[in-house]
Design a protein around this motif. Sequence first.
Motif, mmCIF file in Angstrom:
data_model
loop_
_atom_site.group_PDB
_atom_site.id
_atom_site.type_symbol
_atom_site.label_atom_id
_atom_site.label_comp_id
_atom_site.label_asym_id
_atom_site.label_seq_id
_atom_site.Cartn_x
_atom_site.Cartn_y
_atom_site.Cartn_z
ATOM 1 N N VAL A 99 -8.462 -3.739 -10.286
ATOM 2 C CA VAL A 99 -7.094 -3.371 -9.937
ATOM 3 C C VAL A 99 -7.094 -2.096 -9.096
ATOM 4 C CG1 VAL A 99 -4.838 -2.750 -10.879
ATOM 5 C CG2 VAL A 99 -6.268 -4.401 -12.082
ATOM 6 N N GLY A 100 -6.337 -2.095 -8.006
ATOM 7 C CA GLY A 100 -6.120 -0.890 -7.215
ATOM 8 C C GLY A 100 -4.837 -0.224 -7.676
ATOM 9 N N ILE A 101 -4.887 1.091 -7.842
ATOM 10 C CA ILE A 101 -3.730 1.853 -8.311
ATOM 11 C C ILE A 101 -3.370 2.909 -7.268
ATOM 12 C CG2 ILE A 101 -2.786 3.349 -10.118
ATOM 13 C CD1 ILE A 101 -3.404 0.614 -11.212
ATOM 14 N N PHE A 102 -2.127 2.871 -6.811
ATOM 15 C CA PHE A 102 -1.584 3.899 -5.925
ATOM 16 C C PHE A 102 -0.733 4.828 -6.782
ATOM 17 C CE2 PHE A 102 -2.319 0.194 -3.286
ATOM 18 C CZ PHE A 102 -2.923 0.728 -2.164
ATOM 19 N N PHE A 103 -0.967 6.139 -6.657
ATOM 20 C CA PHE A 103 -0.239 7.118 -7.453
ATOM 21 C C PHE A 103 -0.152 8.413 -6.654
ATOM 22 C CE2 PHE A 103 -4.689 7.491 -8.457
ATOM 23 C CZ PHE A 103 -4.928 8.853 -8.625
ATOM 24 N N ASN A 104 0.454 9.437 -7.232
ATOM 25 C CA ASN A 104 0.557 10.737 -6.578
ATOM 26 C C ASN A 104 -0.366 11.732 -7.261
ATOM 27 O OD1 ASN A 104 2.529 10.122 -4.608
ATOM 28 N ND2 ASN A 104 4.109 10.228 -6.164
ATOM 29 N N GLU A 105 -0.973 12.587 -6.443
ATOM 30 C CA GLU A 105 -1.823 13.662 -6.938
ATOM 31 C C GLU A 105 -1.161 14.979 -6.559
ATOM 32 O OE1 GLU A 105 -6.421 15.281 -6.480
ATOM 33 O OE2 GLU A 105 -5.812 13.476 -5.418
ATOM 34 N N VAL A 106 -0.946 15.843 -7.537
ATOM 35 C CA VAL A 106 -0.352 17.157 -7.294
ATOM 36 C C VAL A 106 -1.503 18.143 -7.101
ATOM 37 C CG1 VAL A 106 1.164 18.956 -8.184
ATOM 38 C CG2 VAL A 106 1.629 16.546 -8.729
ATOM 39 N N VAL A 107 -1.602 18.685 -5.886
ATOM 40 C CA VAL A 107 -2.712 19.561 -5.521
ATOM 41 C C VAL A 107 -2.190 20.985 -5.400
ATOM 42 C CG1 VAL A 107 -4.531 19.996 -3.823
ATOM 43 C CG2 VAL A 107 -3.762 17.647 -4.268
ATOM 44 N N SER B 261 -1.418 -12.682 -12.147
ATOM 45 C CA SER B 261 -1.429 -11.445 -11.347
ATOM 46 C C SER B 261 -0.095 -10.715 -11.433
ATOM 47 C CB SER B 261 -1.770 -11.749 -9.891
ATOM 48 O OG SER B 261 -3.107 -12.161 -9.780
ATOM 49 N N ARG B 262 0.981 -11.456 -11.374
ATOM 50 C CA ARG B 262 2.323 -10.846 -11.459
ATOM 51 C C ARG B 262 2.521 -10.188 -12.832
ATOM 52 N NH1 ARG B 262 4.991 -14.949 -9.790
ATOM 53 N NH2 ARG B 262 5.324 -15.889 -11.810
ATOM 54 N N SER B 263 2.106 -10.874 -13.906
ATOM 55 C CA SER B 263 2.249 -10.318 -15.258
ATOM 56 C C SER B 263 1.412 -9.063 -15.435
ATOM 57 C CB SER B 263 1.830 -11.347 -16.309
ATOM 58 O OG SER B 263 2.692 -12.445 -16.309
ATOM 59 N N LEU B 264 0.161 -9.111 -14.965
ATOM 60 C CA LEU B 264 -0.717 -7.950 -15.103
ATOM 61 C C LEU B 264 -0.174 -6.769 -14.321
ATOM 62 C CD1 LEU B 264 -3.282 -6.686 -16.196
ATOM 63 C CD2 LEU B 264 -4.527 -7.712 -14.268
ATOM 64 N N LYS B 265 0.259 -6.997 -13.107
ATOM 65 C CA LYS B 265 0.837 -5.933 -12.278
ATOM 66 C C LYS B 265 2.022 -5.286 -12.990
ATOM 67 C CE LYS B 265 3.256 -5.366 -7.822
ATOM 68 N NZ LYS B 265 2.795 -4.051 -7.499
ATOM 69 N N LEU B 266 2.923 -6.095 -13.525
ATOM 70 C CA LEU B 266 4.103 -5.575 -14.215
ATOM 71 C C LEU B 266 3.728 -4.778 -15.465
ATOM 72 C CD1 LEU B 266 7.192 -5.475 -14.413
ATOM 73 C CD2 LEU B 266 7.086 -7.589 -15.715
ATOM 74 N N GLU B 267 2.791 -5.303 -16.257
ATOM 75 C CA GLU B 267 2.413 -4.586 -17.480
ATOM 76 C C GLU B 267 1.732 -3.258 -17.169
ATOM 77 O OE1 GLU B 267 2.071 -7.501 -21.184
ATOM 78 O OE2 GLU B 267 0.505 -7.935 -19.692
ATOM 79 N N ILE B 268 0.929 -3.205 -16.124
ATOM 80 C CA ILE B 268 0.302 -1.940 -15.734
ATOM 81 C C ILE B 268 1.358 -0.954 -15.249
ATOM 82 C CG2 ILE B 268 -1.201 -0.848 -14.013
ATOM 83 C CD1 ILE B 268 -2.981 -3.378 -14.226
#
Length: 111
Positions: free
Chosen positions: A67-75, A17-24
Motif C-alpha cells: 500500500v502507498g500512503i500519502f500524508f503530510n510531514e511537519v518539518v 481494494s476499495r474496502s482496504l483503502k477505506l479501512e486504512i
Amino acid sequence: MPAFTQSLRSWQSGGFSRSLKLEIECLPPGILPLDRGTSQGGRVDDSELSATILGCSDQEDFIQARVGIFFNEVVGGCSCGDDPFVANAYCELWVAIDKYSAEATFTVIEV
C-alpha cells in the motif's frame, strides 16, 4: 491492532481494494508507522491521508497487500521564515490481514 473485517469479507471479490483503502483511510491518527517513512526527519500529520493499493497476494494464513500512503510531514528547525512547514510525504507499507481474526499489522517498506 485494528481489525479489517470488511476487507477480509471482500477478499477475492472486486471490492477488496476499495474496502482496504477505506479501512486504512478511516484509521485514527497515530496507528500507521508513518514516522519511519518520513524523509525530512519531521513529525507525521496523518489527520488526512490517502491510500493507494499497489498489489496484494493470498498467503496461507493472511492476506498481504502493498500500500502507498500519502500524508503530510511537519518539518521544523530549518530557521526559515515559514518554520515549521508542511511537506507532502509518501511511503509504502506491507499490510498483513490475518484470515482468522481480521487483525491488521503494518510494516514500512524501506526503498
